[in-house]
Design a protein around this motif. Structure first.
Motif, PDB file in Angstrom:
ATOM      1  N   GLY A 191       7.022   0.083   8.573  1.00 53.33           N
ATOM      2  CA  GLY A 191       6.482   1.167   7.747  1.00 53.33           C
ATOM      3  C   GLY A 191       5.346   0.715   6.835  1.00 53.33           C
ATOM      4  O   GLY A 191       4.382   1.450   6.609  1.00 53.33           O
ATOM      5  N   LYS A 192       5.463  -0.501   6.343  1.00 51.20           N
ATOM      6  CA  LYS A 192       4.440  -1.011   5.431  1.00 51.20           C
ATOM      7  C   LYS A 192       3.090  -1.220   6.122  1.00 51.20           C
ATOM      8  O   LYS A 192       2.047  -1.206   5.480  1.00 51.20           O
ATOM      9  N   TYR A 193       3.133  -1.452   7.437  1.00 56.22           N
ATOM     10  CA  TYR A 193       1.932  -1.929   8.132  1.00 56.22           C
ATOM     11  C   TYR A 193       1.229  -0.851   8.948  1.00 56.22           C
ATOM     12  O   TYR A 193       0.745  -1.103  10.064  1.00 56.22           O
ATOM     13  N   GLY A 194       1.163   0.362   8.392  1.00 51.47           N
ATOM     14  CA  GLY A 194       0.483   1.460   9.084  1.00 51.47           C
ATOM     15  C   GLY A 194      -0.948   1.109   9.440  1.00 51.47           C
ATOM     16  O   GLY A 194      -1.417   1.411  10.547  1.00 51.47           O
ATOM     17  N   MET A 195      -1.643   0.460   8.541  1.00 53.07           N
ATOM     18  CA  MET A 195      -3.050   0.129   8.783  1.00 53.07           C
ATOM     19  C   MET A 195      -3.180  -0.796  10.003  1.00 53.07           C
ATOM     20  O   MET A 195      -4.073  -0.643  10.826  1.00 53.07           O
ATOM     21  N   GLN A 196      -2.253  -1.736  10.116  1.00 56.91           N
ATOM     22  CA  GLN A 196      -2.296  -2.682  11.241  1.00 56.91           C
ATOM     23  C   GLN A 196      -1.957  -1.978  12.568  1.00 56.91           C
ATOM     24  O   GLN A 196      -2.490  -2.323  13.610  1.00 56.91           O
ATOM     25  N   VAL A 197      -1.054  -0.989  12.482  1.00 53.29           N
ATOM     26  CA  VAL A 197      -0.732  -0.232  13.702  1.00 53.29           C
ATOM     27  C   VAL A 197      -1.960   0.584  14.123  1.00 53.29           C
ATOM     28  O   VAL A 197      -2.307   0.659  15.315  1.00 53.29           O
ATOM     29  N   GLN A 198      -2.645   1.154  13.144  1.00 51.60           N
ATOM     30  CA  GLN A 198      -3.866   1.909  13.447  1.00 51.60           C
ATOM     31  C   GLN A 198      -4.925   0.981  14.074  1.00 51.60           C
ATOM     32  O   GLN A 198      -5.616   1.374  15.009  1.00 51.60           O
ATOM     33  N   ALA A 199      -5.023  -0.244  13.550  1.00 46.79           N
ATOM     34  CA  ALA A 199      -5.999  -1.202  14.099  1.00 46.79           C
ATOM     35  C   ALA A 199      -5.652  -1.531  15.557  1.00 46.79           C
ATOM     36  O   ALA A 199      -6.534  -1.642  16.418  1.00 46.79           O
ATOM     37  N   LEU A 200      -4.366  -1.652  15.833  1.00 50.53           N
ATOM     38  CA  LEU A 200      -3.931  -1.911  17.207  1.00 50.53           C
ATOM     39  C   LEU A 200      -4.344  -0.756  18.121  1.00 50.53           C
ATOM     40  O   LEU A 200      -4.836  -0.967  19.231  1.00 50.53           O
TER      41      LEU A 200
END
Ligand code: FEO
Length: 384
Positions: A191-200
């Protein structure tokens, strides 16, 4: 289980686990997925949890039917997937480990060795050809750890997605609703890493994916747009469902009564409500609901001049996961000096794009007639 004519499932189901990652209730168990791709050279994707090494090696042996694997791709070093790397390398002495540089450093820390003579280091855009199949690697830092790689099989158009698109629950338990346990898993773990999921998502946007093979939960092959869309909503912290989560803590039932009154006033106004007692429910389910819905009403007693501990803990779980883009309302109770709202607001202070409801309810012990009228007003405000 066959995924394609060349790809077989060799993972395991865990029904012995009490808490996944030491904190999540998993009443339907957990799966640790592993796959073998048969080609001129044979590639295995990830190992499994420490308790299932023998079962995994047996599954692998049966699937291999006398052949020998050439590569073990290690996409993620969290021990639920990496615990049997050494056992695999001892069993198959001609195989090499394929993984990221960061993962090899972690192997040294976990196992005291990093397979210097038997390894292939890959990064973004690296490829590995095994005959008919060509694998393309994608780094996916913080989905869910920094060393993570994911793999696209160009031949079968299969995306091996590591922890992404996983869910709680073993594969031998029927579950028609993927989203419920996938959402609880997602917000709990990444949940904390939304930005990283978006980057993926940006990195893999051009890939033609027909099948997703995650490290937990079922292989996804139909209606992939449904799963991709949910992941996009979750990782960009958008509201998935309209409605209000009413989350409360209560000692003698007076704050509970206020929360229940708010829930019924909202329902009278046609609003979907999730009412939850934070002390008597699964915290990860509550976190999931807070991220799913657009509005959150918090009702808490004052306790030791602060807020009730389980309410504070709940809010900290939200803050740790980048809770944002939501409306939050407050009901506080305090028999002589209500402090709960001030403390709750303080905990949420750093969250991005939160708006607080104008109507606040302050109860001194039991709801007064004025409090009931305030709750009706709050329901009007939240129903807008
Ligand atoms: Fe399933 Fe991050 O390990």
């Amino acid at each position: 289980m066959k995924i394609t004519s060349d790809i077989k499932y060799v993972g395991v189901n865990d029904h012995d686990i009490d808490l996944f990652e030491g904190q999540y209730f998993v009443p339907n168990g957990m799966s640790y997925n592993s796959y073998v791709v048969f080609d001129d050279k044979i590639t295995v994707f990830d190992s499994v949890d420490a308790h299932f090494g023998k079962e995994w090696l047996h599954n692998l042996q049966v699937a291999l039917d006398g052949r020998t694997p050439d590569y073990l791709v290690v996409q993620h070093m969290e021990p639920d997937h990496s615990a049997n790397i050494v056992a695999f390398m001892r069993e198959y002495t001609s195989a090499s480990v394929v993984s990221s540089q960061k993962a090899f450093c972690m192997m040294k820390n976990y196992f005291g060795e990093e397979f210097e003579d038997r390894r292939v280091v890959v990064g973004d855009g690296s490829t590995l050809s095994t005959g008919r199949h060509e694998f393309q690697f994608v780094t996916a830092p913080m989905v869910h750890w920094p060393e993570v790689i994911m793999t696209y099989d160009k031949t079968d158009k299969v995306f091996f997605s590591a922890d992404a698109f996983g869910k709680f629950g073993a594969l031998d338990v029927e579950d028609d609703d993927w989203s419920c346990e996938a959402r609880r898993y997602y917000f709990g773990i990444v949940g904390k890493y939304g930005m990283q999921v978006q980057a993926l998502f940006k990195k893999i946007a051009g890939l033609d994916v027909k099948t997703i093979c995650p490290l937990h939960g079922p292989v996804l092959s139909n209606n992939l747009g449904y799963y991709l869309n949910l992941y996009n909503v979750w990782s960009s912290y958008q509201v998935e469902s309209e409605g209000v989560v009413v989350a409360y803590t209560s000692i003698y039932g007076h704050t509970k009564a206020a929360a229940e009154l708010l829930a019924s006033e909202l329902e009278k106004r046609g609003v979907e409500v999730v009412l939850t007692d934070l002390v008597r429910s699964d915290w990860a389910e509550n976190v999931e609901d807070a991220f799913r819905y657009g509005k959150l009403a918090l009702a808490s007693t004052t306790y030791n001049g602060e807020v009730f501990p389980q309410m504070k803990e709940f809010l900290l779980h939200l803050v740790l996961r980048n809770y944002q883009n939501r409306k939050v309302a407050f009901i506080e109770n305090g028999s002589w000096a209500p402090m709960a709202t001030k403390v709750m607001k303080g905990v949420l202070e750093g969250c991005k794009n939160l708006s607080f409801a104008q109507t606040e309810v302050k109860i001194f012990s039991a709801m007064s007639e004025e409090n009931k009228a305030q709750i009706a007003l709050l329901a009007d405000e939240l129903a807008k």
